[in-house]
Enzyme design. Structure first.
Site, PDB file in Angstrom:
ATOM      1  N   ARG A  25      76.619  41.400 -63.500  1.00 57.73           N
ATOM      2  CA  ARG A  25      75.212  41.391 -63.056  1.00 57.73           C
ATOM      3  C   ARG A  25      75.080  42.048 -61.685  1.00 57.73           C
ATOM      4  NH1 ARG A  25      72.196  40.359 -58.815  1.00 57.73           N
ATOM      5  NH2 ARG A  25      73.472  38.537 -58.348  1.00 57.73           N
ATOM      6  N   ASP A  26      75.560  41.398 -60.651  1.00 58.81           N
ATOM      7  CA  ASP A  26      75.387  41.952 -59.299  1.00 58.81           C
ATOM      8  C   ASP A  26      76.124  43.278 -59.185  1.00 58.81           C
ATOM      9  OD1 ASP A  26      74.720  42.197 -56.641  1.00 58.81           O
ATOM     10  OD2 ASP A  26      75.413  40.204 -56.063  1.00 58.81           O
ATOM     11  N   CYS A  55      72.849  45.641 -53.903  1.00 57.04           N
ATOM     12  CA  CYS A  55      71.523  45.188 -54.329  1.00 57.04           C
ATOM     13  C   CYS A  55      70.568  46.364 -54.236  1.00 57.04           C
ATOM     14  CB  CYS A  55      71.043  44.041 -53.437  1.00 57.04           C
ATOM     15  SG  CYS A  55      69.368  43.503 -53.850  1.00 57.04           S
TER      16      CYS A  55
END
Ligand code: HMG
Ligand code: MG
Length: 303
Positions: free
Chosen positions: A16-17, A241
């Site tokens: 995910r990240d 991010c």
């Protein structure tokens, strides 16, 4: 000085990240293969999906397919990010074991990342938290920019304490204290973690360190000294991010495991299988992995 924990939980966030920030679309089959390889390494918790707006984070648009295709290992919890009820419904349908509400200790970052103020985000999370509990799902709260913000700079300790308290009141089982842009150093880490410990159970707090300035392992060690026993990491140091420009990936899982093994701290995870998973995803992405330990172990194997 306190004794270090004898055992820690490492939450693998690479799928995910790690992958959310990749520019090229990664096929669902590759993500599935990565999760499966990580599952076989023995993680108790893998962050496998994110049910956010595909306009905001296109890379995560295949989360439904990935969750449907992965081979679920008994003993592993598969987590998904859920910013609102739309995300929660999708995570529930996808059979996530744990949902993650994600807020921020920085007002500026909250606006950029989830398009609302901290207070508005908490109000949105109330329904998600109730629904998660009602469905018997585990609930995790993630707090970005607890150590500094790319938009507002300093983040007061009082802001961290406030959001930890709000996440606690929502019923979170676990709360992540995140260094989104990797700016913390060990003493700063301890000041923030001590603040969080003042507002939540020690054994429910986790450290989520990005390694932008190469401080993540030192910050993990500093957290261990306070008794923190849950850490997030990303295989091969993947990631960043989308709403924190220049921030690099999470600390590499291989590096964390190498350090824990050396400290005699039990993780239950097979480092060799993680190294293989790191080599696999690095080959797919066509670049050398960012894990120092992973690269060293691979080079040693190659003789
Ligand atoms: P918004 O535009 O304010 O939301 O976005 P909205 O409710 O007005 O909806 C707008 C559109 O998005 C609508 O579609 C909705 O259907 C859709 P349209 O009518 O325009 O076609 N939408 C959704 N679609 C799919 N799934 C959903 C969903 N919700 C709305 N759940 C929103 C608000 C929160 C949705 C948006 O800002 C968003 O998706 N942000 C994602 C941010 C993100 O994923 N950031 C990266 C993860 S956080 C992170 O990496 C930090 C962490 O690692 C810790 C750390 O290191 O700090 C966790
Ligand atoms: Mg992160």
């Amino acid at each position: 000085m306190n004794a270090l924990p004898k055992q820690v939980k490492i939450v693998e966030v690479g799928p995910r990240d790690g992958l959310q920030n990749e520019k090229e679309t990664i096929p669902a089959e590759v993500k599935t293969e990565l999760v499966n390889r990580l599952s076989s390494a023995g993680f108790a918790n893998i962050e496998a999906a994110s049910f956010v707006s595909p306009k905001w984070v296109p890379q995560m648009a295949t989360s439904k397919e990935v969750m449907a295709a992965i081979a679920r290992r008994p003993g592993t919890l598969y987590s998904a990010l859920t910013p609102n009820m739309q995300g929660f419904e999708a995570a529930l349908a996808a059979k996530a074991d744990e949902v993650v509400i994600f807020g921020s200790a920085s007002e500026a970052f909250s606006q950029k990342n989830i398009n609302c103020s901290i207070a508005e985000s908490i109000a949105r999370f109330v329904d998600v938290a109730k629904a998660a509990k009602g469905s018997g799902l585990r609930l995790r709260g993630s707090i970005s920019c607890a150590f500094g913000c790319p938009y507002q700079g300093e983040v007061p300790l009082a802001a961290v304490a406030d959001v930890v308290g709000r996440m606690r009141d929502l019923g979170c089982d676990e709360i992540d204290i995140a260094d989104t842009i990797g700016v913390a150093t060990p003493r700063k880490t301890q000041a923030v973690m001590e603040t969080a410990i003042g507002a939540f159970r020690l054994d429910g707090l986790s450290g989520h360190f990005h390694d932008t300035y190469g401080q993540a392992l030192a910050n993990i060690y500093a957290s261990l000294e306070l008794g923190i026993s849950i850490f997030h990491s990303s295989v091969s140091g993947l990631g960043g991010c989308p709403y924190a420009k220049g921030a690099t990936g999470n600390v590499a899982t291989e590096d964390v495991l190498y350090m824990m093994n050396g400290l005699g701290i039990h993780t239950g995870i097979d480092l060799d299988i993680v190294v293989d998973a790191g080599q696999y995803i690095s080959q797919v992405l066509g670049r050398k992995g960012a894990s120092r330990a992973g690269n060293a172990i691979a080079a040693k194997r190659a003789g």
